[in-house]
Enzyme design. Structure first.
Site, PDB file in Angstrom:
ATOM      1  N   SER A 409       0.819  -1.212   0.000  1.00 14.13           N
ATOM      2  CA  SER A 409       0.000   0.000   0.000  1.00 14.13           C
ATOM      3  C   SER A 409       0.856   1.266   0.000  1.00 14.13           C
ATOM      4  CB  SER A 409      -0.909   0.026   1.233  1.00 14.13           C
ATOM      5  OG  SER A 409      -1.785  -1.061   1.232  1.00 14.13           O
ATOM      6  N   HIS A 430      -2.076  -3.145  -6.468  1.00 13.61           N
ATOM      7  CA  HIS A 430      -2.597  -2.675  -5.187  1.00 13.61           C
ATOM      8  C   HIS A 430      -4.105  -2.868  -5.148  1.00 13.61           C
ATOM      9  CE1 HIS A 430      -3.600   0.797  -2.271  1.00 13.61           C
ATOM     10  NE2 HIS A 430      -3.401  -0.326  -1.605  1.00 13.61           N
ATOM     11  N   GLU A 442      -5.031  -0.514  -8.329  1.00 17.67           N
ATOM     12  CA  GLU A 442      -3.985   0.354  -8.862  1.00 17.67           C
ATOM     13  C   GLU A 442      -2.865  -0.537  -9.398  1.00 17.67           C
ATOM     14  OE1 GLU A 442      -4.000   4.502  -6.424  1.00 17.67           O
ATOM     15  OE2 GLU A 442      -3.434   2.751  -5.248  1.00 17.67           O
ATOM     16  N   ASN A 480      -3.869   6.502  -1.853  1.00 22.48           N
ATOM     17  CA  ASN A 480      -3.433   6.733  -0.480  1.00 22.48           C
ATOM     18  C   ASN A 480      -2.674   8.046  -0.329  1.00 22.48           C
ATOM     19  OD1 ASN A 480      -4.600   4.586   0.851  1.00 22.48           O
ATOM     20  ND2 ASN A 480      -2.876   3.206   0.502  1.00 22.48           N
TER      21      ASN A 480
END
Length: 660
Positions: A409, A430, A442, A480
């Site tokens: 992550s 991801h 992702e 993120n």
């Protein structure tokens, strides 16, 4: 008899006394002006053709009709309009039967509804997904569907846009039967209907339904709408079908469709539609051939790993799940089986499908078994040492042509790839938790990822039925990194005078399903805390840093799972906790900050600006290829309301000044 062309997209042939009209407008047989005019011409021809008992409508390829031609939105209308075509079908003097060979969506479903019968192929599906574009059906969908399936089912299907497969369509009364050869079965239905009064959908009465049941169905749909207006409008129109005759119902529907089509909500959702189609496209990558991926290995079978395994199994892959011990492997198999069981219990999957998936699942503690894998996805603890040690070990086990993927992550996948003998075969995948449910992935294009490896990863994600967005290497990738930016802004506002529940309420009023502090509690505060502690040594001492979250973690308030985080959770229900307020007030006092009041509009303005600023930086740095990619990530991974188009779209629509 040879095929008779009626337009570039419409041709027909007489078969067993029935005129079989084929719609061939690739890729999805959209209802373009050429298709509409061709259908009208075919109907006119059949009306005067004594040799034709009736008509069968079907689609070429794997789609019946994929809906209206969205490229025509915003352009001057071209005759004939779809409602006119549909009225001609429904009032036609000879039987018209739809042989629904594949997806019948939007206008395609409305065409099928107007036919006098519907035979579904085994791969057929029916749906009215217009609410997903901020509009309602505009050619009779809200008026004809409830006449066939009743108010409750129509409210759910039109209000959510959910498609139904062939078997459910028959159960609901939307289709008359399922056939392996739908055209042949449709021809038989034409002969059966010939000479008899035709079943014209618009003339059927809406079945009476208990008002309480209708209200419950309405409430369920509206609870999911989160501020979007189209579902409520769709429900209103469906209910009107039971109160108005067809002519007045169609007029109300058309007026609503035209009004919503020109709305900002629809513009936002159309942006999302096209952004999702563009996501995952990389310039020049079409020249790279992707590798065949049939066997997928997943290392680690916790929540994330088991979810990835289920996603791979349900999309037809064989899966090898690796754990550290036989006992852990057995536990992983049990988690995967239970996830499949939940899908069966919720009717999203069949018992036979579950059995087939488990037959393709191998769980093991022997790493050597991974030699059979075409793709290995690690889903182990997010620690750089753990992951690099694993990849070094895999180097000596997997085949030279196998792809290695990291599900990190926040860690640098380039550093993980550098630990391998061949970094060109490493890519980031991801997933978002739960991986078997969440649509977004992702796909991280590492500095040395080979084009064919990236192409293979994209093809794999699409086969999972998920939405890939390609991004470059940066801490947190697209999602993120933006989440961290607006979480930081939210914490600044805490110090300055806002409270967690006020910020969360502003986000939820804007359309987010959950506020940011409630999300943090669900995820667990210890994850971000560990990251902050890792970064402490390199943090700029001059940069503003809010210590409130650290104080909560130090007090053992780690989130929902232990009943205390930004909120308290007595009996599992989220409640405001005065202890948290006291911690916030103490932090303000320590910095001599005089708190002030924030309005919901100001809260959202600051949070959106933080998102947009970070998104702009991602574009400038080349991490994200398009603004739409950022919007797609925020909508599908972080709950940004789709009917607002994403943060980048919102900023553009408001001349660079996003607002609530």
């Amino acid at each position: 008899m040879a095929d008779i062309p009626f337009s570039k997209s419409i041709s027909a042939r007489l078969r067993d006394g029935v005129f079989v009209v084929v719609i061939d407008n690739p890729p999805v047989n959209a209802l373009s002006a050429d298709v509409r005019s061709g259908l009208m011409a075919a109907l006119d021809h059949t009306a005067s053709l004594d040799a034709a008992t009736g008509i069968v409508l079907t689609g070429a390829g794997s789609t019946f009709i994929g809906g209206a031609d969205i490229k025509e939105f915003g352009k001057p209308p071209v005759e004939p309009m779809l409602p006119d075509v549909i009225e001609r079908i429904e009032t036609f003097e000879k039987p018209v039967v739809a042989a629904v060979n594949g997806a019948a969506l939007g206008g395609g479903c409305e065409v099928a509804l107007a036919c006098h019968g519907r035979i579904a192929g085994e791969k057929a599906s029916f749906g009215l997904p217009e609410v997903k574009l901020g509009i309602v059906p505009g050619a009779g969908g809200t008026q004809r569907l409830p006449r066939l399936v009743g108010l409750v089912a129509a409210i759910e299907l039109v209000g959510t846009g959910r498609p139904v497969k062939a078997a459910e369509a028959v159960t609901l009364g939307l289709a008359d039967g399922v056939a392996t050869a739908p055209v042949g079965a449709a021809i038989a239905l034409v002969h059966e209907a010939s000479g008899k009064p035709l079943r014209r959908t618009g003339m059927i009465g809406v079945p009476s339904t208990d008002p309480t049941t209708v209200s419950a169905a309405e409430a369920k749909v509206l609870a999911r709408a989160r501020g979007q207006s189209a579902p409520a409008e769709a429900i209103r129109l469906v209910k009107a079908a039971g109160e108005l005759d067809l002519r007045r119902g169609l007029a109300a529907e058309r007026a609503t469709f035209l009004r919503l089509r020109d709305s900002s909500e629809s513009a936002a959702l159309r942006h999302v539609f096209f952004a999702e189609r563009a996501a995952g496209k990389v310039e020049g990558l079409d020249k790279a051939s992707s590798r065949r991926i049939e066997t997928v290995a997943v290392v680690g079978t916790g929540l994330m790993g088991s979810g990835i395994a289920v996603a791979a199994l349900t999309s037809g892959h064989s899966v090898i799940a690796l754990e550290q011990s036989p006992e852990a492997a057995a536990g992983g198999r049990a988690r995967i089986a239970e996830t499949l069981d939940k899908s069966v219990r919720s009717a999203r999957f069949t018992a036979d499908g579950r059995a087939e998936c488990l037959a393709r699942l191998q769980t093991t503690a022997e790493a050597e078994e991974l030699v059979k894998a075409d793709l290995v996805i690690e889903a182990v603890f997010d620690d750089l040492t753990v992951k690099t040690d694993l990849f070094r070990k895999l180097d000596g086990i997997v085949r030279a042509d196998a792809i290695l993927a990291t599900n990190t992550s926040y860690l640098n996948p380039d550093a993980i790839a550098a630990a391998t003998a061949d970094p060109s075969r490493v890519v980031g995948l991801h997933f978002f938790s739960p991986a078997n449910v969440m649509r977004l992935v992702e796909v991280v294009d590492c500095v040395k990822t080979a084009p064919e490896v990236l192409a293979s990863a994209l093809a794999f994600v699409k086969r999972l039925g998920k939405l890939p967005v390609v991004c470059g290497v940066t801490e947190g990738f697209i999602g993120n990194r933006i989440f961290s930016a607006y979480r930081r802004e939210a914490e600044f506002m805490l110090e300055d005078g806002a409270l967690p529940q006020e910020i969360d309420a502003a986000l939820e009023a804007y359309g987010f399903p959950m506020g940011i502090f409630a999300v943090n509690d669900m995820a667990g505060l210890e994850i971000a805390w560990a990251r902050r502690k890792r970064q402490a040594a390199t943090r700029d001492p001059a940069a503003r840093y809010v210590e409130i979250a650290d104080r909560l973690c130090e007090a053992g308030r780690l989130g929902h799972k232990i009943g205390r985080g930004w909120y308290a959770y007595p009996d599992g229900k989220r409640t405001i906790d005065p202890e948290v307020t006291a911690v916030i007030e103490a932090a303000r006092a320590a910095k001599n900050i005089a708190p002030r009041i924030f309005t919901p509009a100001e809260i959202m303005s600051r949070l959106l600006k933080a998102m947009v600023d970070e998104g702009t930086a991602l574009l400038t740095d080349g991490i994200a290829a398009r603004p739409g990619d950022i919007d797609v990530v925020m909508i599908n991974g972080y709950g940004f309301p789709a009917h607002r188009g994403g943060p980048m779209f919102a900023a553009e629509q408001n001349k660079g000044e996003p607002h609530a």
